[in-house]
Design a protein around this motif. Structure first.
Motif, PDB file in Angstrom:
ATOM      1  N   THR A 251       0.926  -1.336   0.413  1.00 21.69           N
ATOM      2  CA  THR A 251       0.138   0.435   0.191  1.00 21.69           C
ATOM      3  C   THR A 251       0.567   1.726   0.188  1.00 21.69           C
ATOM      4  OG1 THR A 251      -1.651  -0.957   1.389  1.00 21.69           O
ATOM      5  CG2 THR A 251      -2.132   1.064   1.160  1.00 21.69           C
ATOM      6  N   GLY A 254       2.357   1.943  -3.528  1.00 27.36           N
ATOM      7  CA  GLY A 254       1.367   2.189  -4.228  1.00 27.36           C
ATOM      8  C   GLY A 254       0.593   3.792  -4.195  1.00 27.36           C
ATOM      9  N   GLU A 255       1.209   4.705  -2.995  1.00 32.07           N
ATOM     10  CA  GLU A 255       1.097   5.517  -2.642  1.00 32.07           C
ATOM     11  C   GLU A 255       2.250   6.507  -2.628  1.00 32.07           C
ATOM     12  OE1 GLU A 255       0.260   6.238   1.585  1.00 32.07           O
ATOM     13  OE2 GLU A 255      -1.722   5.097   1.170  1.00 32.07           O
ATOM     14  N   MET A 258       2.423   7.026  -7.054  1.00 28.49           N
ATOM     15  CA  MET A 258       1.408   7.811  -7.238  1.00 28.49           C
ATOM     16  C   MET A 258       2.308   9.789  -6.541  1.00 28.49           C
ATOM     17  SD  MET A 258      -0.995   6.753  -8.775  1.00 28.49           S
ATOM     18  CE  MET A 258      -2.509   8.081  -8.947  1.00 28.49           C
ATOM     19  N   LEU A 293      -3.528  -1.029  -5.723  1.00 31.41           N
ATOM     20  CA  LEU A 293      -2.937  -0.335  -6.532  1.00 31.41           C
ATOM     21  C   LEU A 293      -3.157   0.315  -7.353  1.00 31.41           C
ATOM     22  CD1 LEU A 293      -0.031  -3.585  -6.538  1.00 31.41           C
ATOM     23  CD2 LEU A 293      -0.438  -1.206  -4.728  1.00 31.41           C
ATOM     24  N   PRO A 294      -2.289   1.313  -7.956  1.00 31.80           N
ATOM     25  CA  PRO A 294      -2.797   2.191  -9.289  1.00 31.80           C
ATOM     26  C   PRO A 294      -2.429   1.697 -10.443  1.00 31.80           C
ATOM     27  CG  PRO A 294      -1.071   3.379  -8.034  1.00 31.80           C
ATOM     28  CD  PRO A 294      -1.429   2.696  -6.888  1.00 31.80           C
ATOM     29  N   ARG A 295      -3.749   1.377 -10.938  1.00 30.95           N
ATOM     30  CA  ARG A 295      -3.054   0.843 -12.620  1.00 30.95           C
ATOM     31  C   ARG A 295      -1.208   0.884 -12.754  1.00 30.95           C
ATOM     32  NH1 ARG A 295      -7.509   2.081 -17.199  1.00 30.95           N
ATOM     33  NH2 ARG A 295      -8.952   1.988 -15.188  1.00 30.95           N
ATOM     34  N   LEU A 296      -0.783   1.882 -13.111  1.00 34.33           N
ATOM     35  CA  LEU A 296       0.594   1.918 -13.095  1.00 34.33           C
ATOM     36  C   LEU A 296       1.234   1.116 -12.654  1.00 34.33           C
ATOM     37  CD1 LEU A 296       2.577   4.171 -14.793  1.00 34.33           C
ATOM     38  CD2 LEU A 296       3.297   5.502 -12.837  1.00 34.33           C
ATOM     39  N   SER A 297       0.856   0.424 -11.657  1.00 36.26           N
ATOM     40  CA  SER A 297       1.771  -0.788 -11.024  1.00 36.26           C
ATOM     41  C   SER A 297       1.936  -1.078 -11.897  1.00 36.26           C
ATOM     42  CB  SER A 297       0.711  -0.728 -10.130  1.00 36.26           C
ATOM     43  OG  SER A 297      -0.341  -2.044  -9.780  1.00 36.26           O
TER      44      SER A 297
END
Length: 426
Positions: A251, A254-255, A258, A293-297
């Motif tokens: 988590t 993921g932050e 971003m 998670l953001p899609r970018l992961s």
């Protein structure tokens, strides 16, 4: 030779020798508790409790869980009972091999086997349970029709509450419920310990140097635990603590990804314990964290598998990694410097193999030979090699001369609060 004459040549075993032989086989047959006869089951449990209360303060139980049966049951249809019986017979054989006459076990159902260890020696029980789980997992790979990794054996050693009424153990349902309650209690304790230190956790990110391209092109996430955690006060038996830690770090990563904005982002390597992926309840919790998670992961995060034993079959690894594969750009396997078989990771979306070199200060000849062997093996398998924890200039220089692809550690670059973009090294 007539049959009667043959039997006359066999000496009859009597006296003390016969008593010893009969006693051994009686105790061995009593290992498996029979739930079909309530009276016999009750008497067997009472005998076990009485004999072990004399040598231990608490009863030691092993909870052997065959996780994943529900996922494969439908695919077999009418053939399922025969497949199930084959697996349970396999498990029973392994349990009998690794337990003694003083122990007892109960096949509760197709997904749970309870082992009662005599003598009250928890360390010995833990070793036996781990060996049982390891052998069952190895043998499951040979069961026809079951995809490796879908059925997983997990063994936990628990101390049953000494205040538990004996009558609660004298039925199969009562024994199973008592063991389940003991496991939930330990899981809750680990979960509470994690929550107690959550506010003290600090995630840092170590820049990783790409030697050939002279770039800082990746960052590895690392968590700093309070001193009391490192001192051994907190130990994880059920895997819940490690799973909570894995979800927390994911988590945070993921932050951080971003926060990096739309600049030229470097790759981010995030660790996860192998048991978190291998154990179904823990894996489900981790997948829930992945979904946030953001899609970018899926393009920028690499998942690093730590505590990965060398004997895990390739098919099982493929199955387990496929559960989380869509969320990440690829995987990294952390292995010791003695590791020489990266070819078993081929086809697993494994981007690199990492070694922890934090124990290497001024490299001795043996250290250099292990470092060279590791990097050379990765090169032959066309996988990138990573050297972690280069704490001294000498260690970093030795790793560079051994042709590692990536270097990380205090001698390369200090840890930072947030992963950044790609930097050119001058």
């Amino acid at each position: 030779m007539p049959k009667s004459e043959f039997y006359q040549t066999v000496p009859e075993v009597t006296g003390e020798q016969g008593a010893r032989k009969q006693s051994f086989y009686d105790s061995y047959s009593r290992q498996k508790l029979d739930p079909s006869d309530p009276a016999v089951f009750r008497n067997s449990l009472l005998d076990f409790v009485r004999s072990n209360k004399l040598v231990a303060d608490a009863l030691i139980a092993g909870n052997v869980q065959m996780l994943g049966f529900s996922e494969v049951r439908k695919s077999f249809g009418e053939r399922w009972p025969s497949i199930k019986d084959k697996i349970l017979l396999l498990a029973e054989t392994v349990i009998k091999k690794n337990t003694g006459p003083a122990d007892a076990f109960l096949m509760v159902n197709e997904e749970q086997i309870v082992i009662l260890f005599g003598g009250g020696d928890k360390e010995k029980a833990t070793r036996s349970s781990e060996k049982i789980a390891r052998e069952i997992n190895e043998k499951l790979s040979g069961v026809s029709g079951i995809k490796e990794g879908l059925v997983t054996c997990r063994a936990l050693v628990l101390e049953l509450d000494p205040k538990t009424p004996i009558e609660a153990l004298t039925t199969p349902e009562g024994l199973s419920q008592t063991v389940d309650a003991a496991q939930r209690k330990e899981e809750d304790v680990e979960r509470q310990h994690f929550e107690a230190l959550r506010s003290e956790l600090h995630v840092s990110y170590w820049p990783m140097a790409n030697i050939r391209k002279k770039l800082i092109s990746a960052y590895s996430a690392s968590v700093i635990l309070p001193i009391w955690k490192a001192s051994g006060e907190e130990q994880t038996h059920t895997g819940v603590f490690n799973c909570e830690l894995d979800c927390y770090m994911l988590t945070q990563a993921g932050e951080a990804l971003m926060r990096a904005g739309r600049q030229r982002r470097a790759l981010l390597i995030v660790p996860v314990h192998f048991d978190t992926l291998a154990t179904k309840p823990l894996r489900q919790q981790f997948i829930a964290a992945c979904q946030l998670l953001p899609r970018l992961s899926s393009k920028r995060i690499l998942l690093e598998i730590v505590d990965l034993a060398e004997g895990v079959p390739q098919g099982r690894l493929h199955t387990l990694l496929s559960f989380v594969g869509p969320f990440f750009a690829g995987f990294v396997a952390r292995q010791p410097l003695s590791f020489r078989t990266p070819e078993r990771f081929v086809g697993l979306k494994m981007m690199a193999v990492a070694a922890d070199g934090s124990h290497v200060g001024t490299p001795a000849r043996d250290d250099v030979e292990r470092m060279q062997g590791f990097a050379k093996a990765c090169g032959k398998a066309r996988m990138r090699s990573i050297f972690y924890g280069a704490s001294t200039f000498e260690a970093a220089t030795a790793a560079r001369r051994c042709n590692y692809d990536y270097l990380q550690g205090a001698a390369v670059a200090p840890a930072v609060a947030d992963p950044g973009r790609v930097y050119l090294l001058k």
